[in-house]
Design an enzyme around this catalytic site. Structure first.
Site, PDB file in Angstrom:
ATOM      1  N   GLU A   1      36.977  36.530  46.100  1.00  0.00           N
ATOM      2  CA  GLU A   1      36.779  37.953  45.765  1.00  0.00           C
ATOM      3  C   GLU A   1      37.040  38.189  44.278  1.00  0.00           C
ATOM      4  OE1 GLU A   1      39.168  40.673  48.103  1.00  0.00           O
ATOM      5  OE2 GLU A   1      38.758  42.351  46.761  1.00  0.00           O
TER       6      GLU A   1
ATOM      7  N   GLU B   1      48.684  42.740  36.852  1.00  0.00           N
ATOM      8  CA  GLU B   1      50.074  42.230  36.854  1.00  0.00           C
ATOM      9  C   GLU B   1      50.237  41.135  37.905  1.00  0.00           C
ATOM     10  OE1 GLU B   1      49.174  45.414  36.917  1.00  0.00           O
ATOM     11  OE2 GLU B   1      49.760  45.990  34.882  1.00  0.00           O
TER      12      GLU B   1
HETATM   13  C1  LIG Z   1      38.035  51.753  44.702  1.00  0.00           C
HETATM   14  C2  LIG Z   1      38.915  50.833  45.481  1.00  0.00           C
HETATM   15  C3  LIG Z   1      38.354  50.024  46.467  1.00  0.00           C
HETATM   16  C4  LIG Z   1      39.169  49.215  47.248  1.00  0.00           C
HETATM   17  N1  LIG Z   1      38.625  48.491  48.273  1.00  0.00           N
HETATM   18  C5  LIG Z   1      39.440  47.853  49.153  1.00  0.00           C
HETATM   19  C6  LIG Z   1      38.925  47.254  50.338  1.00  0.00           C
HETATM   20  O1  LIG Z   1      37.715  47.281  50.594  1.00  0.00           O
HETATM   21  N2  LIG Z   1      39.795  46.673  51.193  1.00  0.00           N
HETATM   22  C7  LIG Z   1      41.129  46.612  50.963  1.00  0.00           C
HETATM   23  O2  LIG Z   1      41.850  46.069  51.778  1.00  0.00           O
HETATM   24  N3  LIG Z   1      41.650  47.160  49.840  1.00  0.00           N
HETATM   25  C8  LIG Z   1      40.841  47.791  48.940  1.00  0.00           C
HETATM   26  N4  LIG Z   1      41.369  48.377  47.813  1.00  0.00           N
HETATM   27  C9  LIG Z   1      42.810  48.279  47.578  1.00  0.00           C
HETATM   28  C10 LIG Z   1      43.194  47.419  46.377  1.00  0.00           C
HETATM   29  O3  LIG Z   1      42.957  46.067  46.607  1.00  0.00           O
HETATM   30  C11 LIG Z   1      44.678  47.745  46.080  1.00  0.00           C
HETATM   31  O4  LIG Z   1      44.676  49.042  45.507  1.00  0.00           O
HETATM   32  C12 LIG Z   1      45.307  46.742  45.141  1.00  0.00           C
HETATM   33  O5  LIG Z   1      45.494  45.502  45.781  1.00  0.00           O
HETATM   34  C13 LIG Z   1      46.688  47.232  44.644  1.00  0.00           C
HETATM   35  O6  LIG Z   1      47.481  47.640  45.722  1.00  0.00           O
HETATM   36  P1  LIG Z   1      48.181  49.085  45.702  1.00  0.00           P
HETATM   37  O7  LIG Z   1      47.156  50.097  45.355  1.00  0.00           O
HETATM   38  O8  LIG Z   1      48.927  49.255  46.969  1.00  0.00           O
HETATM   39  O9  LIG Z   1      49.189  49.018  44.496  1.00  0.00           O
HETATM   40  P2  LIG Z   1      50.729  48.584  44.547  1.00  0.00           P
HETATM   41  O10 LIG Z   1      50.884  47.350  45.356  1.00  0.00           O
HETATM   42  O11 LIG Z   1      51.544  49.766  44.904  1.00  0.00           O
HETATM   43  O12 LIG Z   1      50.967  48.215  43.014  1.00  0.00           O
HETATM   44  C14 LIG Z   1      50.964  49.235  42.016  1.00  0.00           C
HETATM   45  C15 LIG Z   1      51.273  48.598  40.680  1.00  0.00           C
HETATM   46  O13 LIG Z   1      52.563  47.996  40.732  1.00  0.00           O
HETATM   47  C16 LIG Z   1      52.583  46.862  39.876  1.00  0.00           C
HETATM   48  N5  LIG Z   1      52.920  45.658  40.654  1.00  0.00           N
HETATM   49  C17 LIG Z   1      52.754  45.433  41.970  1.00  0.00           C
HETATM   50  N6  LIG Z   1      53.171  44.206  42.302  1.00  0.00           N
HETATM   51  C18 LIG Z   1      53.610  43.629  41.163  1.00  0.00           C
HETATM   52  C19 LIG Z   1      54.175  42.348  40.851  1.00  0.00           C
HETATM   53  N7  LIG Z   1      54.337  41.379  41.770  1.00  0.00           N
HETATM   54  N8  LIG Z   1      54.525  42.115  39.556  1.00  0.00           N
HETATM   55  C20 LIG Z   1      54.357  43.062  38.597  1.00  0.00           C
HETATM   56  N9  LIG Z   1      53.830  44.276  38.848  1.00  0.00           N
HETATM   57  C21 LIG Z   1      53.468  44.560  40.101  1.00  0.00           C
HETATM   58  C22 LIG Z   1      51.181  46.735  39.266  1.00  0.00           C
HETATM   59  O14 LIG Z   1      51.158  47.409  38.029  1.00  0.00           O
HETATM   60  C23 LIG Z   1      50.330  47.469  40.270  1.00  0.00           C
HETATM   61  O15 LIG Z   1      49.111  47.957  39.720  1.00  0.00           O
HETATM   62  C24 LIG Z   1      40.578  49.169  47.006  1.00  0.00           C
HETATM   63  C25 LIG Z   1      41.124  49.955  45.998  1.00  0.00           C
HETATM   64  C26 LIG Z   1      40.325  50.796  45.253  1.00  0.00           C
HETATM   65  C27 LIG Z   1      40.967  51.664  44.225  1.00  0.00           C
END
Ligand SMILES: Cc1cc2nc3c(=O)[nH]c(=O)nc-3n(C[C@H](O)[C@H](O)[C@H](O)COP(=O)(O)OP(=O)(O)OC[C@H]3O[C@@H](n4cnc5c(N)ncnc54)[C@H](O)[C@@H]3O)c2cc1C
Length: 381
Positions: free
Chosen positions: A243, A368
């Site tokens: 992906e 990140e």
């Molecule tokens: C338009 C769009 C389409 C999407 N499509 C899909 C889909 O089809 N299927 C699906 O399952 N998901 C989908 N997603 C979800 C996407 O993969 C997640 O938003 C992404 O993996 C980040 O997870 P989160 O939003 O929960 O952020 P969080 O896990 O809350 O993280 C937020 C921020 O915290 C920081 N962070 C987190 N972990 C760490 C670390 N280990 N070290 C340092 N910093 C860190 C980073 O700055 C990160 O950006 C989609 C998202 C969007 C916006």
């Protein structure tokens, strides 16, 4: 410019056909779909007929049996055209790719031919309101009940959420086992207890039906599970590399297109009696972005080559995703500047490219998290 060596004459013919399809069936309607927040169902059928869905599915499962380079061509052409609405890549490169890699022959026969034709649309359900980056913390539960699972939980940000007919869903089959408790189960959306939630209002990707999904006591046969129980996390990690490469492929193609638009525009637009392209600032900035884009292109092409041979590792995929998506954000930002006020209006593709780019540093694993994956390898020895 360094010539690309990946593609044959057949690939280039396929590229022409994909480009024509996008120009005729997608670009003229994209603005309307952005207002509606979703692409029409009919588009999927047409894309299936044109051979743009799941090209690498073998003919025994209804596909053309082409190699991964055909998937690359489609992703590049969608990127070039700024066609961010149709989520063919989630369908072909993620959902079908999971079923191809981990499904039984019966599962492949049940779903893949209809995915190739566009009769059914696929979605991938990993992310939940409480967890995205940390997949093993997911809460959606699948409890065994005879030869069925009973699924309860919630997903969010799911691409193709309003249109999908099947979801490759990450569930916990053992709440105590951490990452070893994650299983992947294919859920058909006509099952009782499945409900679509809101289509999310987003900053960009306006024509994509990114949605919330809910599961209330959804009964799904155990036969719908992909692979072994508890193997879902490992399978997801393996496929996430793929992906991430696809995101990088799309990003580099977008950078190249944006640079082309910028060169054309700055040659035509005049300020102080001469084309903007004649200012040294314009030439130097564009030259620098072109050099970075070419270096990303060469790196990503090598990653594609490794992926074709099934030798791409997760660190290289993370590097490709991080470098290309961050470059995409830089290119769209710096190029938009040359369009002046026009660049801030949605009449110009550069404005769409700008708002659509931002998500690339988040979705599919944030920048990140990519750094985290890369640093683990770098500090390994
Ligand atoms: C338009 C769009 C389409 C999407 N499509 C899909 C889909 O089809 N299927 C699906 O399952 N998901 C989908 N997603 C979800 C996407 O993969 C997640 O938003 C992404 O993996 C980040 O997870 P989160 O939003 O929960 O952020 P969080 O896990 O809350 O993280 C937020 C921020 O915290 C920081 N962070 C987190 N972990 C760490 C670390 N280990 N070290 C340092 N910093 C860190 C980073 O700055 C990160 O950006 C989609 C998202 C969007 C916006």
């Amino acid at each position: 410019m360094i010539p690309r060596t990946l593609f044959s004459h057949e690939h280039e013919m396929f590229r022409d056909a994909a480009r024509r399809f996008i120009a005729e069936e997608i670009t003229p309607h994209h603005g309307e779909w952005e207002r509606q927040g979703v692409v029409p169902r009919e588009l999927w059928r047409k894309a299936g007929e044109a051979g743009l869905l799941c090209p690498n599915v073998p003919d025994e499962f209804g596909g053309p049996g082409a190699n991964f380079l055909y998937n690359v061509v489609i992703t590049e052409e969608l990127g070039r055209a700024g066609a961010t609405g149709p989520q063919f890549t989630v369908h072909s490169d993620m959902v079908a790719s999971y079923i191809l890699a981990f499904g039984s022959p019966e599962q492949k026969r049940a779903w893949l031919p209809k995915m190739v034709s566009g009769e059914i649309v696929g979605a991938l359900g990993l992310t939940e309101p409480g967890c995205g980056s940390d997949l093993k913390a997911l809460r959606t539960q699948a409890v065994r009940d005879g030869d069925h699972y009973l699924i309860n939980g919630q997903k969010t940000y799911i691409s193709n959420g309003q249109l999908c007919d099947i979801i490759v869903l990450a569930c916990k089959t053992d709440m105590q086992a951490g990452s070893r408790g994650v299983s992947l189960i294919v859920v058909e959306t006509n099952r009782q207890g499945f409900e679509r939630g809101r289509r999310l209002e987003k900053l960009g990707l306006k024509a994509q039906d990114t949605s919330e999904l809910f599961f209330h006591d959804v009964r799904v046969p155990v036969a719908n599970r992909l692979g072994e129980e508890g193997a879902g996390f490992k399978m997801a990690m393996h496929k996430l590399a793929h992906e991430r490469l696809i995101i990088a492929v799309n990003a580099v193609a977008t950078c190249e297109a944006v640079l082309e638009w910028t060169v054309k525009y700055t040659r035509e637009r005049k300020a102080f009696g001469r084309p903007i392209a004649e200012f040294q600032n314009t030439r130097f900035k564009v030259a620098e972005l072109a050099a970075h884009t070419q270096s990303a292109r060469v790196f990503v092409d090598r990653c594609i080559e490794l992926a074709v041979e099934d030798r791409l590792d997760s660190t290289d995929a993370a590097m490709a995703k991080m470098l290309a998506s961050e470059l995409q954000c830089r290119v769209v930002d710096e190029c938009l500047q040359f369009f002046g006020g026009y660049g801030y209006t949605l009449d110009f593709p550069i404005a769409h490219a700008y708002i659509d780019a931002r998500v690339r540093r988040i979705a599919g694993g944030s920048s990140e998290v990519m750094r985290e994956i890369i640093s683990r390898k770098v500090f390994e020895s």
